[in-house]
Design a protein around this motif. Structure first.
Motif: not given
Length: 408
Positions: A368-381
Motif C-alpha cells: 500500500g505505502v512504500v518509500p520511493y525515489e523518482a527521476v523526472i524524465l524529459q522528451s528526447s525523441q
C-alpha cells in the motif's frame, strides 16, 4: 514415365489405407500412428525393386523423408526466420511472463500450475496469399498432405512450412505464433490474419535486425515498430479486453516477437523509455508513495481525463501534467515510468499517489505505502505519426514529428 510410376506407388498406398478404414472393427489392425510414421520414414529412404503389371522390374529409390518437409509453396529464400534443424527434439516455446500481472507478489511465493498447450492443439488458419503454383509444386504439396500423421510428424511438416501461423482457440481468441513462439492474441480472425501478413512480410526482409523491434506511441496509440516501420497499433478495445493498458501489451508483444527472432527482450523501463521517447534529467525527488483505485475508477482527474486504475499514471501536488516520472520502490527495487494526470495525495507524508497497475509494477499493491525515489524524465525523441497531413499544418509552437512507413 517416372511421374506415372510414382503416382502408381502413391495410389497403391492410398488404396491400402482406404481399405483398412472400411474393414470391420474386429479386422482392423491395431497399429499406432507413431509406429506407422516411423516405419514410413524407413521405407521411403531405401533402395527397392518394384514389379509393374506388365512384368517389368524397376530398381528405384523413393524420396527421402526430408523431401516431404520442403515448403514448395514459398519460393522466397530471403527470409531470415530460422528453420528448425532438429525438429524431432524441438519443443514449443512459451510466451514471456506477463508484465505487472494481478497478484504477482502472491504468485511469486507459490508454485504456479499451468497447462501449456502448443499451437498445434488449436485450429490452424492458413491465410497465405494466393499465388500461382507450378503443376509440380501442386503435386508435391499434395504429397505433403498425404503423408501427414499425428505428432510429431504433422507438427514438423507444419512448422517447417508455416513460420507465422494463426491459431483459433475459441470464440474471440485468435493467436499469432512466430517460430513456435506466441506473439499476440487478437479478438477477430480478420485482425489476426492482417498481423500474420505483416509479420510474414517483416520476416522476408533481408536486412531485418530484430534488435530494432520496439514499442512506440504512434498518434498517441501504443504500437509495435520495426525501426521506423509501423507493424501494429493496439486500440483501446483490445487493451480493455485484456483489462490491461495498451503500453504494457505493446511491450509484452514486442518482447514475444524479439524472442521469436532470437533477440534479447526489453525490461519494463527500457520498453517504456523507447515508447515514450524520454530520457532521465538531473531532477529527482523522493518520499512516500501510495496508490488509489476502486472508488476513483471512472471519475474525472484534475487534468480532465477519466481516471483508469489500469493505466500507468500518478497524482502529484505540483508537477506539470503529462510529466513522466521514473519511480523506484526502495523496498523491492522495482521501477516503472508513470505520467502525471491528477493532483494529490493530501495525506502527509505521502507525496505520490500511483494508479493500481503502477503499484503492481512496483510490487507495492499489497503493502500500500512504500518509500520511493523518482527521476523526472524529459522528451528526447520526436512524436511519431502516420498522418502526413499533420506535418504541414502551421502551429504557433512547432512540435517535432516523425513520419512513419506504414506498409512493407
Amino acid at each position: 514415365m517416372l511421374i506415372f510410376e510414382f503416382l502408381w506407388i502413391t495410389s497403391t498406398i492410398s488404396s491400402f489405407f482406404s481399405l483398412s478404414e472400411k474393414l470391420p472393427a474386429n479386422f482392423t489392425p491395431k497399429v499406432l500412428p507413431a509406429k506407422v510414421s516411423t516405419n514410413l520414414g524407413k521405407f521411403v529412404s531405401k533402395h527397392r525393386q518394384f514389379v509393374l503389371p506388365q512384368g517389368k522390374v524397376l530398381s528405384t529409390t523413393l524420396l527421402p523423408t526430408r523431401f516431404l518437409r520442403i515448403d514448395w509453396h514459398n519460393n522466397d529464400s530471403g527470409t531470415n526466420i530460422e528453420k528448425p534443424r532438429n525438429s524431432q527434439k524441438q519443443t514449443v516455446k512459451k510466451s514471456k511472463k506477463e508484465l505487472c500481472s494481478a497478484g504477482q507478489e502472491i504468485a511469486s511465493q507459490q508454485p504456479i500450475l499451468r497447462k501449456s498447450s502448443g499451437w498445434t492443439s488449436g485450429t490452424i488458419i492458413n491465410s497465405s496469399s494466393p499465388s500461382p503454383d507450378f503443376f509440380t509444386h501442386k503435386i508435391l504439396r499434395s504429397l505433403q498432405d498425404f503423408f501427414r500423421f499425428t505428432s510429431p510428424i504433422e507438427q514438423n511438416f507444419i512448422s517447417a512450412s508455416l513460420p507465422v501461423v494463426v491459431v483459433h482457440r475459441d470464440q474471440s481468441n485468435y493467436e499469432v505464433w512466430v517460430n513456435n513462439s506466441l506473439v499476440a492474441t487478437l479478438p477477430t480472425e480478420k485482425a489476426a490474419k492482417l498481423m500474420q501478413q505483416r509479420l510474414t512480410n517483416l520476416a522476408k526482409l533481408p536486412s531485418l535486425d530484430a534488435n530494432q523491434l520496439r514499442p512506440a506511441l504512434v498518434d498517441g496509440i501504443p504500437a509495435l515498430m520495426a525501426g521506423n516501420r509501423f507493424l501494429w497499433g493496439i486500440e483501446k478495445q483490445i487493451s480493455q479486453r485484456f483489462h490491461k493498458t495498451g503500453e504494457l501489451l505493446a511491450i509484452e508483444w514486442i518482447n514475444n516477437l524479439r524472442s521469436a527472432f532470437k533477440a534479447p527482450t526489453l525490461t519494463l523501463v527500457e520498453g517504456q523509455k523507447e515508447m515514450y521517447g524520454v530520457s532521465p534529467s538531473s531532477k529527482k525527488l523522493s518520499g512516500i508513495a501510495s496508490w488509489y483505485g476502486g472508488y476513483f475508477h471512472g471519475r474525472l482527474t484534475a487534468n480532465g481525463e477519466i481516471y483508469d486504475q489500469d493505466e500507468l499514471t500518478v497524482a502529484h501536488k505540483t508537477l506539470p501534467f503529462n510529466t513522466y516520472l521514473q519511480v523506484k520502490n526502495l523496498q523491492s527495487g522495482k521501477s516503472v515510468i508513470v505520467r502525471v494526470n491528477d493532483r494529490g495525495p493530501y495525506i502527509e507524508p505521502r507525496s505520490l499517489d500511483l494508479s493500481r497497475v503502477a503499484a503492481r509494477c512496483l510490487g507495492s499493491e499489497i503493502a500500500g505505502v512504500v518509500p520511493y525515489e523518482a527521476v523526472i524524465l524529459q522528451s528526447s525523441q520526436p512524436k511519431m505519426t502516420l498522418k502526413a497531413s499533420t506535418l504541414t499544418k502551421a502551429k504557433p509552437k512547432p512540435v517535432r514529428q516523425l513520419a512513419l512507413v506504414s506498409e512493407f
